[in-house]
Design a protein around this motif. Structure first.
Motif, PDB file in Angstrom:
ATOM      1  N   GLU A  66     -82.667 -25.856  13.807  1.00 50.05           N
ATOM      2  CA  GLU A  66     -83.361 -25.342  14.993  1.00 50.05           C
ATOM      3  C   GLU A  66     -83.220 -23.831  14.997  1.00 50.05           C
ATOM      4  OE1 GLU A  66     -83.977 -26.644  19.479  1.00 50.05           O
ATOM      5  OE2 GLU A  66     -81.874 -26.173  19.062  1.00 50.05           O
ATOM      6  N   GLU A  67     -84.345 -23.151  15.060  1.00 46.23           N
ATOM      7  CA  GLU A  67     -84.379 -21.691  15.125  1.00 46.23           C
ATOM      8  C   GLU A  67     -85.080 -21.303  16.420  1.00 46.23           C
ATOM      9  OE1 GLU A  67     -82.922 -19.610  13.101  1.00 46.23           O
ATOM     10  OE2 GLU A  67     -82.381 -21.034  11.535  1.00 46.23           O
ATOM     11  N   ILE A  68     -84.475 -20.369  17.144  1.00 47.78           N
ATOM     12  CA  ILE A  68     -84.980 -19.984  18.464  1.00 47.78           C
ATOM     13  C   ILE A  68     -85.238 -18.483  18.492  1.00 47.78           C
ATOM     14  CG2 ILE A  68     -84.466 -19.934  20.936  1.00 47.78           C
ATOM     15  CD1 ILE A  68     -82.561 -22.330  20.385  1.00 47.78           C
ATOM     16  N   GLN A  69     -86.395 -18.111  19.005  1.00 45.99           N
ATOM     17  CA  GLN A  69     -86.845 -16.721  19.180  1.00 45.99           C
ATOM     18  C   GLN A  69     -86.735 -15.914  17.903  1.00 45.99           C
ATOM     19  OE1 GLN A  69     -84.740 -15.506  22.764  1.00 45.99           O
ATOM     20  NE2 GLN A  69     -86.578 -15.894  23.948  1.00 45.99           N
ATOM     21  N   GLY A  70     -85.864 -14.925  17.827  1.00 45.46           N
ATOM     22  CA  GLY A  70     -85.824 -14.015  16.684  1.00 45.46           C
ATOM     23  C   GLY A  70     -85.154 -14.633  15.469  1.00 45.46           C
ATOM     24  N   PHE A  71     -85.947 -15.105  14.528  1.00 44.93           N
ATOM     25  CA  PHE A  71     -85.392 -15.702  13.310  1.00 44.93           C
ATOM     26  C   PHE A  71     -86.228 -15.261  12.118  1.00 44.93           C
ATOM     27  CE2 PHE A  71     -88.210 -18.765  15.321  1.00 44.93           C
ATOM     28  CZ  PHE A  71     -89.074 -19.130  14.309  1.00 44.93           C
ATOM     29  N   SER A  72     -85.619 -15.358  10.966  1.00 48.20           N
ATOM     30  CA  SER A  72     -86.253 -14.954   9.716  1.00 48.20           C
ATOM     31  C   SER A  72     -86.915 -16.160   9.059  1.00 48.20           C
ATOM     32  CB  SER A  72     -85.181 -14.372   8.791  1.00 48.20           C
ATOM     33  OG  SER A  72     -85.606 -14.371   7.460  1.00 48.20           O
ATOM     34  N   LEU A  73     -88.170 -15.998   8.668  1.00 50.59           N
ATOM     35  CA  LEU A  73     -88.854 -17.073   7.954  1.00 50.59           C
ATOM     36  C   LEU A  73     -88.239 -17.288   6.574  1.00 50.59           C
ATOM     37  CD1 LEU A  73     -92.612 -16.484   8.881  1.00 50.59           C
ATOM     38  CD2 LEU A  73     -90.962 -18.057   9.906  1.00 50.59           C
ATOM     39  N   LEU A  74     -87.738 -16.218   5.965  1.00 47.04           N
ATOM     40  CA  LEU A  74     -87.069 -16.344   4.674  1.00 47.04           C
ATOM     41  C   LEU A  74     -85.806 -17.198   4.819  1.00 47.04           C
ATOM     42  CD1 LEU A  74     -86.781 -15.570   1.678  1.00 47.04           C
ATOM     43  CD2 LEU A  74     -85.572 -13.514   2.439  1.00 47.04           C
ATOM     44  N   ALA A  75     -85.006 -16.900   5.842  1.00 48.64           N
ATOM     45  CA  ALA A  75     -83.778 -17.680   6.080  1.00 48.64           C
ATOM     46  C   ALA A  75     -84.117 -19.121   6.433  1.00 48.64           C
ATOM     47  CB  ALA A  75     -82.955 -17.035   7.186  1.00 48.64           C
ATOM     48  N   LEU A  76     -85.175 -19.322   7.212  1.00 49.73           N
ATOM     49  CA  LEU A  76     -85.601 -20.677   7.561  1.00 49.73           C
ATOM     50  C   LEU A  76     -85.974 -21.452   6.300  1.00 49.73           C
ATOM     51  CD1 LEU A  76     -86.369 -22.897   9.594  1.00 49.73           C
ATOM     52  CD2 LEU A  76     -88.605 -21.775   9.821  1.00 49.73           C
ATOM     53  N   GLY A  77     -86.718 -20.820   5.413  1.00 48.68           N
ATOM     54  CA  GLY A  77     -87.087 -21.464   4.153  1.00 48.68           C
ATOM     55  C   GLY A  77     -85.872 -21.832   3.318  1.00 48.68           C
ATOM     56  N   GLN A  78     -84.874 -20.963   3.302  1.00 48.84           N
ATOM     57  CA  GLN A  78     -83.640 -21.240   2.561  1.00 48.84           C
ATOM     58  C   GLN A  78     -82.892 -22.428   3.165  1.00 48.84           C
ATOM     59  OE1 GLN A  78     -81.872 -17.341   2.779  1.00 48.84           O
ATOM     60  NE2 GLN A  78     -82.833 -16.666   0.874  1.00 48.84           N
ATOM     61  N   LYS A  79     -82.854 -22.501   4.493  1.00 48.06           N
ATOM     62  CA  LYS A  79     -82.182 -23.625   5.160  1.00 48.06           C
ATOM     63  C   LYS A  79     -82.899 -24.943   4.857  1.00 48.06           C
ATOM     64  CE  LYS A  79     -80.299 -20.972   9.008  1.00 48.06           C
ATOM     65  NZ  LYS A  79     -80.319 -20.751  10.462  1.00 48.06           N
ATOM     66  N   ILE A  80     -84.224 -24.914   4.886  1.00 49.54           N
ATOM     67  CA  ILE A  80     -84.999 -26.123   4.581  1.00 49.54           C
ATOM     68  C   ILE A  80     -84.734 -26.556   3.143  1.00 49.54           C
ATOM     69  CG2 ILE A  80     -87.328 -27.060   4.291  1.00 49.54           C
ATOM     70  CD1 ILE A  80     -88.171 -25.212   6.639  1.00 49.54           C
ATOM     71  N   GLU A  81     -84.709 -25.590   2.240  1.00 50.62           N
ATOM     72  CA  GLU A  81     -84.450 -25.905   0.832  1.00 50.62           C
ATOM     73  C   GLU A  81     -83.063 -26.525   0.652  1.00 50.62           C
ATOM     74  OE1 GLU A  81     -84.975 -23.803  -3.524  1.00 50.62           O
ATOM     75  OE2 GLU A  81     -85.420 -22.670  -1.712  1.00 50.62           O
ATOM     76  N   GLN A  82     -82.062 -26.021   1.357  1.00 56.43           N
ATOM     77  CA  GLN A  82     -80.709 -26.577   1.276  1.00 56.43           C
ATOM     78  C   GLN A  82     -80.685 -28.029   1.743  1.00 56.43           C
ATOM     79  OE1 GLN A  82     -78.371 -23.891   3.651  1.00 56.43           O
ATOM     80  NE2 GLN A  82     -78.069 -22.434   1.980  1.00 56.43           N
ATOM     81  N   VAL A  83     -81.372 -28.308   2.838  1.00 61.11           N
ATOM     82  CA  VAL A  83     -81.397 -29.682   3.351  1.00 61.11           C
ATOM     83  C   VAL A  83     -82.143 -30.588   2.378  1.00 61.11           C
ATOM     84  CG1 VAL A  83     -82.198 -31.165   5.232  1.00 61.11           C
ATOM     85  CG2 VAL A  83     -81.187 -28.941   5.750  1.00 61.11           C
ATOM     86  N   PHE A  84     -83.263 -30.128   1.817  1.00 57.14           N
ATOM     87  CA  PHE A  84     -84.001 -30.922   0.834  1.00 57.14           C
ATOM     88  C   PHE A  84     -83.111 -31.259  -0.357  1.00 57.14           C
ATOM     89  CE2 PHE A  84     -88.426 -29.899   2.373  1.00 57.14           C
ATOM     90  CZ  PHE A  84     -88.893 -31.190   2.330  1.00 57.14           C
ATOM     91  N   MET A  85     -82.341 -30.287  -0.816  1.00 51.65           N
ATOM     92  CA  MET A  85     -81.452 -30.509  -1.964  1.00 51.65           C
ATOM     93  C   MET A  85     -80.398 -31.567  -1.631  1.00 51.65           C
ATOM     94  SD  MET A  85     -82.669 -28.696  -4.306  1.00 51.65           S
ATOM     95  CE  MET A  85     -81.780 -27.800  -5.537  1.00 51.65           C
ATOM     96  N   LYS A  86     -79.846 -31.513  -0.434  1.00 48.08           N
ATOM     97  CA  LYS A  86     -78.847 -32.496  -0.025  1.00 48.08           C
ATOM     98  C   LYS A  86     -79.459 -33.886   0.081  1.00 48.08           C
ATOM     99  CE  LYS A  86     -75.875 -29.322   2.514  1.00 48.08           C
ATOM    100  NZ  LYS A  86     -75.359 -28.934   3.827  1.00 48.08           N
ATOM    101  N   MET A  87     -80.695 -33.953   0.542  1.00 43.79           N
ATOM    102  CA  MET A  87     -81.363 -35.252   0.703  1.00 43.79           C
ATOM    103  C   MET A  87     -81.678 -35.892  -0.647  1.00 43.79           C
ATOM    104  SD  MET A  87     -81.663 -36.066   3.777  1.00 43.79           S
ATOM    105  CE  MET A  87     -81.119 -35.246   5.229  1.00 43.79           C
ATOM    106  N   LYS A  88     -81.900 -35.084  -1.663  1.00 44.84           N
ATOM    107  CA  LYS A  88     -82.249 -35.611  -2.986  1.00 44.84           C
ATOM    108  C   LYS A  88     -81.047 -36.209  -3.706  1.00 44.84           C
ATOM    109  CE  LYS A  88     -86.311 -32.824  -3.914  1.00 44.84           C
ATOM    110  NZ  LYS A  88     -86.942 -31.881  -4.826  1.00 44.84           N
ATOM    111  N   ARG A  89     -79.849 -35.842  -3.278  1.00 38.43           N
ATOM    112  CA  ARG A  89     -78.635 -36.347  -3.941  1.00 38.43           C
ATOM    113  C   ARG A  89     -78.408 -37.788  -3.673  1.00 38.43           C
ATOM    114  NH1 ARG A  89     -74.482 -31.524  -2.463  1.00 38.43           N
ATOM    115  NH2 ARG A  89     -75.694 -29.877  -3.388  1.00 38.43           N
TER     116      ARG A  89
END
Length: 89
Positions: A66-89
């Motif tokens: 969950e990202e609220i108001q001032g957040f970085s799209l780059l950081a959001l993309g990195q967080k999504i990628e981390q979760v995807f990697m964990k889900m693939k394991r």
């Protein structure tokens, strides 16, 4: 992924197409839904959204990010990628 925004929110309208473009290419299995909080106030309240913009990312029905108001799209993309990697394991 849910993007909560508003037509009167300049930041929301700026990041919406950026999220759609960047994340649909990088994460083709990730579905994005846009909720206009001016028109769907009850839905936004049910999700605990009281300021804009808000991005919530769910995997298998569970909220992971969950990202609220001032957040970085780059950081959001990195967080999504981390979760995807964990889900693939």
């Amino acid at each position: 992924m849910i993007l909560f925004g508003s037509t009167n929110c300049g930041v929301c309208q700026t990041i919406k197409p950026q999220i759609e473009t960047k994340f649909s290419d990088k994460f083709p299995d990730l579905v994005m839904v846009y909720i206009d909080c001016e028109q769907l106030q009850a839905v936004c309240a049910q999700h605990g959204v009281f300021s804009l913009p808000v991005v919530q990312v769910f995997f298998m029905g569970q909220k992971f990010i969950e990202e609220i108001q001032g957040f970085s799209l780059l950081a959001l993309g990195q967080k999504i990628e981390q979760v995807f990697m964990k889900m693939k394991r």
